[in-house]
Design a protein around this motif. Structure first.
Motif, mmCIF file in Angstrom:
data_model
loop_
_atom_site.group_PDB
_atom_site.id
_atom_site.type_symbol
_atom_site.label_atom_id
_atom_site.label_comp_id
_atom_site.label_asym_id
_atom_site.label_seq_id
_atom_site.Cartn_x
_atom_site.Cartn_y
_atom_site.Cartn_z
ATOM 1 N N ILE A 1 25.050 61.390 57.567
ATOM 2 C CA ILE A 1 25.558 60.284 58.118
ATOM 3 C C ILE A 1 24.979 58.996 56.887
ATOM 4 O O ILE A 1 23.561 59.110 56.524
ATOM 5 C CB ILE A 1 24.711 60.012 59.407
ATOM 6 C CG1 ILE A 1 25.107 61.255 60.332
ATOM 7 C CG2 ILE A 1 25.331 58.698 60.044
ATOM 8 C CD1 ILE A 1 24.477 61.068 61.489
ATOM 9 N N ARG B 1 28.084 55.447 60.176
ATOM 10 C CA ARG B 1 27.610 54.846 61.471
ATOM 11 C C ARG B 1 28.508 53.680 61.725
ATOM 12 O O ARG B 1 28.890 53.518 62.842
ATOM 13 C CB ARG B 1 26.361 54.160 61.239
ATOM 14 C CG ARG B 1 25.809 53.109 61.989
ATOM 15 C CD ARG B 1 25.683 53.828 63.549
ATOM 16 N NE ARG B 1 25.383 52.781 64.418
ATOM 17 C CZ ARG B 1 26.119 51.975 65.351
ATOM 18 N NH1 ARG B 1 27.286 52.089 64.998
ATOM 19 N NH2 ARG B 1 25.542 51.150 66.049
ATOM 20 N N THR C 1 31.028 58.826 63.099
ATOM 21 C CA THR C 1 30.151 59.902 63.543
ATOM 22 C C THR C 1 30.734 60.803 64.497
ATOM 23 O O THR C 1 30.666 61.941 64.726
ATOM 24 C CB THR C 1 28.716 59.002 64.011
ATOM 25 O OG1 THR C 1 28.404 58.658 62.848
ATOM 26 C CG2 THR C 1 27.749 60.397 64.435
ATOM 27 N N PRO D 1 20.643 61.680 58.415
ATOM 28 C CA PRO D 1 20.969 60.416 57.992
ATOM 29 C C PRO D 1 20.519 59.970 56.558
ATOM 30 O O PRO D 1 19.181 60.435 56.390
ATOM 31 C CB PRO D 1 19.897 59.333 58.810
ATOM 32 C CG PRO D 1 19.507 60.180 60.054
ATOM 33 C CD PRO D 1 19.588 61.442 59.513
ATOM 34 N N ALA E 1 21.600 55.332 63.069
ATOM 35 C CA ALA E 1 22.573 56.360 62.957
ATOM 36 C C ALA E 1 22.397 57.427 63.828
ATOM 37 O O ALA E 1 23.456 58.130 64.435
ATOM 38 C CB ALA E 1 22.345 56.979 61.376
#
Length: 348
Positions: A27, A124, A130, A149, A162
């Motif tokens: 992410i 994000r 996501t 993340p 995130a």
């Protein structure tokens, strides 16, 4: 994968059962879909509406954001993105690098664990979201998912939000997978080693020697530090460990914070005034890197490599170089593999 006992045959009429797999979700922050006004406005509205990012009460903040900031800022930000846009793929460099990191991590995990580990990537803010990435993982049979993340230095404004977004997506799922999250890795030896390697390799290609290396980290309101966000401490530790890994004296490496937004006090020292004053202090040859970013993006390619470069040279500097982020370098992919396998302990 951990061996599992064979399952008995399914009863007649039972729907197909997917082979259980483990998922890894990289992410990153996010990116606009284009450099035009409306694409930028949509992205900035989502980003700056995040209560982890801007903690001003919504009743006060939203009229300011929607009525004033988003009237003018999308054009300015769109111009910045246009200067670094990947025109071949019609996307921002952040999206290009994150996709490539996911593909390379996927290939490395497949070579080590077969098809039992599935790697996806998401943002994000913006696309791919996501939530969409989590849906792809669960559709592939992932019953256990590691959220990764891509922020070496934890902050509530990055790592936490995130994870928040992933948790929100899971709230809509009837059958949730088991979750783990990758912790801060600001002092991970393999991360520090990868940064040091990038510095040595880059400087070896120059025909001049920097008087100073600045490690520039994304800024944060000082109030967030005072409320308990550990980001500032993690940044300083990363800078110190990098200097020690390089074997340099304290006067050869400094830290600074960039990307200040608004009038409130942010973490200091601020990058731009520091750089502007350097030539008068005798620093004529400058190198800058941005260790908090694992992928080059608008903050590194436009703000630092273009804007800060101009500030330094206009102030009387002679040579300037920007050391790229780790991006998809072999050392970075090796780091991602190491961290992924460590956090998947007992699952693979």
């Amino acid at each position: 994968m951990v061996p599992q006992a064979p399952s008995p045959p399914l009863p007649a009429g039972h729907p197909p059962v997917k082979t259980p797999r483990v998922g890894v979700l990289l992410i990153n922050l996010g990116t606009p879909e284009g450099t035009d006004y409306w694409s930028m406005r949509r992205y900035l509205s989502e980003f700056l509406s995040d209560r982890r990012v801007v903690e001003v009460p919504r009743l006060i903040w939203q009229p300011i954001l929607q009525g004033i900031i988003l009237t003018f800022r999308p054009k300015k930000s769109g111009h910045a993105y246009a200067g670094i846009w990947n025109r071949e793929l019609d996307e921002s460099p952040l999206k290009t690098h994150t996709r490539e990191q996911a593909l390379l991590l996927s290939a490395a995990m497949a070579a080590r664990h077969g098809d039992g580990v599935v790697v996806e990537w998401g943002m994000r803010y913006g696309h791919p979201s996501t939530a969409a990435a989590l849906e792809r993982l669960t559709a592939a049979g992932c019953e256990r998912i590691l959220l990764f993340p891509l922020y070496p230095q934890y902050s509530a404004t990055t790592t936490a939000t995130a994870c928040d977004q992933a948790f929100r997506a899971l709230m809509a799922m009837r059958r949730q997978p088991a979750l783990r999250t990758v912790p801060t890795y600001h002092d991970e030896p393999a991360y520090i080693s990868a940064l040091a390697t990038s510095v040595r390799d880059h400087l070896a290609g120059l025909d001049w020697t920097p008087d100073l290396l600045i490690t520039s980290f994304h800024g944060l309101p000082k109030a967030y530090l005072e409320k308990g966000d550990p980001y500032h401490c993690y940044c300083l530790k990363t800078a110190r460990l990098l200097r020690e890994e390089l074997g340099w004296t304290a006067d050869k490496l400094r830290h600074a914070f960039q990307s200040r937004f608004g009038r409130t006090e942010w973490l200091q020292p601020y990058l731009e005034p520091m750089v502007k004053a350097l030539p008068e202090q005798g620093v004529k040859n400058l190198a800058i890197m941005a260790p908090a970013f694992v992928s080059d993006c608008v903050e590194t390619l436009e703000e630092v490599n273009q804007g800060i470069r101009e500030t330094f040279l206009t102030a009387g500097g002679q040579n300037f170089t920007y050391i790229p982020c780790l991006n998809s370098s072999p050392a970075h992919i090796d780091l991602l593999v190491r961290l992924t396998e460590r956090e998947l302990g007992g699952w693979v």
